[in-house]
Structure formats: C-alpha cells, structure tokens
Write an enzyme that holds these catalytic residues in place. Structure first.
Site, PDB file in Angstrom:
ATOM      1  CD  GLU A 157      -2.755  -1.062   2.509  1.00 45.70           C
ATOM      2  OE1 GLU A 157      -2.604  -0.591   3.198  1.00 45.70           O
ATOM      3  OE2 GLU A 157      -4.214  -1.409   1.984  1.00 45.70           O
ATOM      4  CD  GLU A 313      -4.767  -5.954   2.946  1.00 47.10           C
ATOM      5  OE1 GLU A 313      -5.110  -6.088   3.018  1.00 47.10           O
ATOM      6  OE2 GLU A 313      -2.676  -6.412   2.513  1.00 47.10           O
TER       7      GLU A 313
HETATM    8  C1  GAL Z   1      -4.634  -3.077   5.299  1.00 46.39           C
HETATM    9  C2  GAL Z   1      -3.025  -3.538   5.161  1.00 46.39           C
HETATM   10  C3  GAL Z   1      -2.697  -4.240   5.501  1.00 46.39           C
HETATM   11  C4  GAL Z   1      -3.664  -4.910   7.274  1.00 46.39           C
HETATM   12  C5  GAL Z   1      -5.124  -4.639   6.730  1.00 46.39           C
HETATM   13  C6  GAL Z   1      -6.191  -4.681   7.995  1.00 46.39           C
HETATM   14  O1  GAL Z   1      -4.338  -1.732   4.179  1.00 46.39           O
HETATM   15  O2  GAL Z   1      -2.047  -3.602   3.786  1.00 46.39           O
HETATM   16  O3  GAL Z   1      -1.180  -5.052   5.884  1.00 46.39           O
HETATM   17  O4  GAL Z   1      -3.335  -3.907   7.589  1.00 46.39           O
HETATM   18  O5  GAL Z   1      -4.932  -2.594   5.840  1.00 46.39           O
HETATM   19  O6  GAL Z   1      -8.057  -3.835   7.068  1.00 46.39           O
END
Ligand code: GAL
Ligand code: ZN
Length: 677
Positions: A157, A313
């Site tokens: 990110e 994710e």
């Molecule tokens: C994302 C990040 C992850 C984790 C996740 C939690 O933004 O890439 O490492 O922190 O959020 O929702």
C-alpha cells in the site's frame, strides 16, 4: 476470438488465499502444519507471504536468513498451494533506521520521524533504494524459479510523502525538467506575480505545506504529480532487479479504496496487473449504496489494465480500524467476494489468514481465529467461497467488455479540492462520480472508470462528472470521441482550468468545448446545504442540490429547464449534436431522480441495454464477463431482507446448480452465476 487475459499466466485459475505472516509463529512450527491442513480445508490455494518480513530475513545488516521463507514456501507448495511473494519494503528493521536515519520520512514541518509504524520511508533516499534492491535481488534469485511462486507483490500500500532535503531536491529537478529549466516558464504557469510570489531560482522552491506555500495552485498540483512520479520511480527501482531475474513473473502493488495520494491511472504503467484491498463498511446504512461504491473501485481496478485484477485483501468478517468494527452478517462475505469476481477479479484474498496474537491487528478479522479451528462461522463462509470459485473456475481470465465509462481523474480531483471557490465545505467529487456510476450499476450495465486522457473509442457513452481540469489534450480527446459518434455526458464545471490550474480565457467550457456542447457557462449559484431548487424534464419536476449553473445556449437545445430560482425557465440540461455524436451537459447537481429520468431516455436512445431482461429491484445488480465466445452473467442481491426474481435475457446455464434457467431467483444476500448457452 479468445479473450482470456489471466493476471498470473503461471496459474490460470481463480486464486483463493490470504496474507500470511507465519514468522509470528517461528517458535512453534506446529502452527505452520496446522495452517497447511486448515488451508486445504478452507479451499484455499494461495498465500501471500513476506509482506512485512524484513527483520526476519535480514536480522542484522548484510546477514541474511531465508530459512523461514524456504520452509514455508515449500510447505505451501507441498499442500498444493501457490505463493504471491512480497518484497518487504513496507516496513524495515530497526538497525536500518538506527544506522541510516535518512531512510525515515520527514513530515511537512521538517521533522524526521522516529523508527516505528510502517510505510515510514523516504522514497528518494539512495540508501533505502539500495537496501531494497539488494533484498529484492536475493528474493528473486532464491525464489524466482520456485514452482509455487506465481507473482510479485511489491511492498505494501504505497502512500504518503516525504519532505526531506533529498525529496525537496528531487522535486526541484522534476520542475526543472517540466519547465525546460526556465524559471520564467514556471512563474508564468504558477501565476506567481500574484502576492509577489515570483521565484528567482528553482532552488527556492519548497514543497507546499503548512509552514511554506499553499496558495499557488499550480505548485500544489505539481507536488501531487511529483509524489506520484517519485513513488513510481521507487517502484521501478524495486521492480528492476526482479524483472531482470524473473522476467516472466508479473508484478503488482496493492492499491486502496478512495485513495487520494497517488494517480493510480499513471501508476498502472509500472505494474503488470492491478490488485487492491477492499474493506467496505457493510451494514452501515443501505447495503445497496455501499455495494455500488465498492463496485466503482472494482471497476476502476479492472479498467487500469483493461484486464482481470486481483482482490488482494478483504476481511472475512470485520476490520479493527473503523469507528465500529462490525462483522459481516451471514451471507455477506460470500456475496462481497463474488462481487469482486463479477467485476473482473481473478481472486478472493483475505487479510489475514491467521489472527495475530498480539500487537495492533490482533482483533482484525481472519480466516483462522485465536481458537485455531475450522469450526467457526467465518471459516465456513471462506470454505463456501472457495467451493464456489472451484465450480466457476472456467471464468478465470475472462474480461469485461464495458460499453460505458466514467471519467474519474486524480489530477482533476486534486485541482478541484484545492480550488477556493464554489463550496469550500467540500466539492463532493467522489460522491458525484458514484452517483453517475449508479445509473449503470442499478440497471445492470458494465462500466469502466478511466482517466481524462484514456482511449474512449470503444464506449457508447462516457460520463465526465465535474471535469474542472480540462487541458488541451483532454479536450481534444473528448471532442474526437463525440465527433466520431460517441455520446458524452458532462456536467457543471467542465473545462474551467488548464493543466497548471490556470483559468481558461474566453468563456467556458474552454479549449473549444463551447462549440462541441453548443453552450457557454456563465455563473454558478451555490446552494446552502438546506437549500433546494428544482428542474423539470418533460413536465416532471426534480430536486436540485448544491450547484445550479447558469448556461447560455448557442446551438444546443434544452432537455431540462430550471423550475425556480432567478434562473427559472433557463436550461438545466442541454443536448447538442456534434459530428456524428451527442454532447449532453447537466448544469445542475440533482438528488438522483433527474439523472434517473434523463439516463432512462438516453440509454434507450443509444441502445445500451442491461445484462438482464427485467428491471432490477433496488439493491440488485448484474455484471458480465466474457471470453469472447461465452458470456457469464452475475446477478447479485444486496438486500438483506428481500428476495428478488430477475429475468435473464435468454435461458442460461446456472453454473452453481447445473440447471438451465430463464430467471434468477435470489434470496437476501443471494447471487447467481450464469453462462450463455
Ligand atoms: C491493509 C494493509 C494490511 C492490513 C489491513 C487491515 O490496508 O495492507 O496490512 O493492515 O489493511 O485491514
Ligand atoms: Zn525523503
């Protein structure tokens, strides 16, 4: 014609997996073995590893220890899984910050951060770049040919900016290049005689900030551009050794929702496929509205490379960083996963595989909780998604042939937000773009999200909401699109400033767009939040909010007129034929019903039809993917209360039941996946 464009050519299937940080259990490897077994049970076939592993991989400067990655990648492989391997630059070991403070970020007040957090690095520092290059080289040499590894996940990110001297000097060089080394060119572009802000030398220029300059809009815009440029340069530095050693493995970065800092349309140039992290705030209000916004971002990430992307994710239940961290209700996790696939994702991946035991994300949703078992509602829901992905695996790699597009443009957003005028309380660019996207979403029509310079030729209709920043190249792009038969739907504020945020002279919309639209825009009535005006279309009245622009017609004809205010009777929406196409201009912001009426008529007129045959109830939508031969239709119901019946355009094969059906019958939070016969 075969139109499969798999993001990871080495694995042409749906990917179902998660961020996996097994170094947390390096002292109890029995957990690793349990994870492998649970992975199989969860119908997962991939893990993203190494994302924040630097201190385990290089515990002391130059002392590398890859044993944990060796072991874990082999274990995943032995379980039949694939690996998306990350580079670790998102967080760094303590020794590095101690030894080389320049790797840490400096804030706009000139203070250097201490060690801690993540994403806390300078993107210019030669030392950080060298360290990143070194570890990336070693990772690529060691794992580039491993049969489990299918792609690279570069850093994590990317975001933010750095105000250190290295970055300042890089910014000055960026401006020297942009203005051909001429400070006079810069002064002209920045209108710097205003308030006596004339620069004598590039070395006088500081990044905009709270203790420097904020009033030069061209400078602010160039700083945003520089942050994008320098981040891309950093990514190129990360990717260079990887591409040299593993030219066939694709690279991606994980991008974000409503992300402001980087122009992703540009960043897309330095990656092979797009991926993103999706965390909608389900159940906080109408899920149909939340689904439409998530859909906008899925559409954007697919459009970036015009091919399938990866959902990198998502949470299988709730997150831990929102004001209220509500788990998804039963059914929503599977539906939200299928939503991504419906919009062109070739994966469903979660953050995180297993909940951390300590530290800041210990209560973030995960496939495996602290109980460590498969016997949970969340685990069963993940299992179910994996089961469905296997059933529809033939869809992996297929593309979306959208005939509609929205222009959403980062430079335009930065300039709009920066401009002091209209409503300073908020320009509402995101919301406005969503409101037009919704006209396609609620009708079951696929829609791309593109930049102002994108090739528009394949679209039947393009919507350009609030395209305030319109440079000559963009205006030319829009003009030739319309001339060649396209339908362009633009709104108030079109063509107001150029690429340096200088107002177009001689009337707006500038750069010849006045003639294309057959109008001139004269002034904008800014409404107070409680104020309402109205406009009528064919005798039907609609509510207006925020902005009523007064336009003069020069060849265009009115589709809607203002029903009240001092501009009563004047044109609120205009239409003009130009070349072989149509230029429509909505001068006002409406609450929704005006758009609905105008779009219903317009879409009929240009023959843009839905993916399904019957009108869709509220909260129900339909999307398509194709391999050029077969078409796949996804119908999704975001109502948690009401079932829905939707007529398909022809009898189709229900891929989840094997039956041939003419209607999709959807329970609350239900969906169907169909194939044309
Ligand atoms: C994302 C990040 C992850 C984790 C996740 C939690 O933004 O890439 O490492 O922190 O959020 O929702
Ligand atoms: Zn810096």
């Amino acid at each position: 014609m075969n139109k499969k464009l798999p993001p990871c050519p080495a694995f042409q299937h749906f990917i179902h997996g998660a961020d996996y940080n097994p170094e947390q259990w390096i002292d109890d490897k029995s957990i690793w073995d349990k994870d492998m077994e649970l992975m199989r049970q969860a119908n997962c076939n991939e893990m993203s590893v190494g994302i924040f592993s630097w201190s385990t991989l290089e515990p002391r400067e130059g002392e590398f220890d890859f044993s944990f990655l060796d072991e874990i990648i082999d274990k995943i492989h032995a379980t039949g899984g694939k690996v998306i391997l990350a580079t670790p630059s998102g967080a760094r070991p303590h020794w590095m910050a101690d030894q080389y403070p320049e790797v840490l970020r400096v804030n706009p007040f000139g203070q250097r951060n201490g060690f801690g957090g993540r994403h806390n690095h300078c993107f210019t520092s030669p030392i950080y770049r060298e360290k990143v290059r070194k570890i990336n080289t070693l990772l690529a040499q060691r794992y580039g040919k491993h049969p489990a590894v299918i792609a690279w996940h570069i850093s994590n990110e990317y975001s933010g900016e750095c105000h250190c001297d290295l970055c300042k000097n890089a910014f000055r060089d960026f401006l020297r290049t942009k203005f051909d080394g001429s400070i006079d060119n810069l002064n002209r572009a920045y209108w710097s005689t205003f308030w006596s802000h004339t620069y004598d030398d590039f070395d006088q220029i500081d990044p905009p900030g709270p203790i420097t300059e904020t009033g030069i809009h061209g400078l602010n815009l160039d700083w945003h551009r520089f942050v994008t440029h320098q981040t891309m340069d950093f990514i190129k530095n990360e990717v260079a050794p990887i591409k040299e050693i593993t030219p066939d493995l694709p690279v991606t970065i994980n991008m974000m929702y409503e992300f402001y800092d980087l122009d992703y349309h540009k960043v897309a140039d330095v990656i092979d496929f797009a991926s993103w992290d999706s965390y909608p705030e389900w159940h906080n209000g109408d899920d149909a509205v939340i689904a439409e916004k998530a859909a906008f971002w899925h559409d954007l990430y697919r459009s970036l490379k015009q091919k399938p992307f990866l959902l990198m994710e998502s949470t299988p239940s709730g997150v831990n960083w929102k004001p209220y961290n509500k788990p998804k209700r039963p059914g929503m996790d599977v539906l939200a996963s299928i939503q991504a696939v419906a919009h062109g994702s070739d994966s469903v991946q979660y953050f995180q595989w297993r909940k951390s035991r300590g530290s800041s994300e210990k209560f973030h949703g995960a496939v495996v909780g602290h109980d460590g078992t498969a016997d949970t509602r969340v685990f069963r829901s993940v299992q179910e998604t994996g089961r469905i992905l296997k059933m529809v695996d033939e869809i992996a790699g297929t593309v979306t042939d959208a005939k509609a597009a929205i222009i959403f443009d980062w430079e335009n957003m930065w300039a709009l937000d920066d401009c002091q005028g209209y409503a300073n309380a908020g320009k509402k660019y995101f919301e406005t773009c969503y409101s037009y996207h919704n006209e396609f979403w609620k009708r079951g029509i696929d829609c791309d999200i593109v930049s102002r310079h994108a090739d528009l030729s394949k679209y039947k209709i393009v919507v350009a909401p609030m395209l305030y920043l319109t440079d000559g190249t963009a205006a030319q792009n829009l003009t030739s699109y319309i001339k060649n038969g396209g339908t362009l739907y633009a709104t108030y504020m079109l063509g107001t400033v150029d690429e340096n945020d200088l107002c177009h002279f001689g009337g707006i919309p500038g750069c010849g767009l006045k003639d294309v639209f057959g109008i001139t825009a004269e002034e904008i009535d800014v409404l107070y939040p409680s104020e309402r005006q109205h406009a009528s279309v064919d005798g039907q009245e609609h509510e207006l909010v925020d902005y009523c622009e007064v336009i003069n017609l020069h060849g265009a004809k009115p589709l809607a007129v203002y029903a009240d205010g001092w501009y009563k009777g004047l044109c609120a929406v205009s239409e003009h034929t130009f070349g072989k196409g149509l230029a429509i201009y909505q001068a006002c912001r409406d609450s929704g019903s005006l758009k609905d009426q105008v779009f219903s008529q317009l879409l009929d007129r240009i023959g843009l039809t839905s993916n399904v045959a019957s009108p869709l109830p509220h909260g129900v939508t339909a999307h398509s993917r194709t391999d050029g031969k077969n078409t796949y239709i996804f119908v999704e119901n975001y109502s948690g209360a009401d079932s829905a019946i939707v007529c398909l355009t022809t009898p189709m094969l229900n891929l989840l039941t094997g039956d041939t059906e003419s209607t999709a019958s959807l329970p609350p939070y239900g969906f169907g996946i169909y194939k044309t016969k």
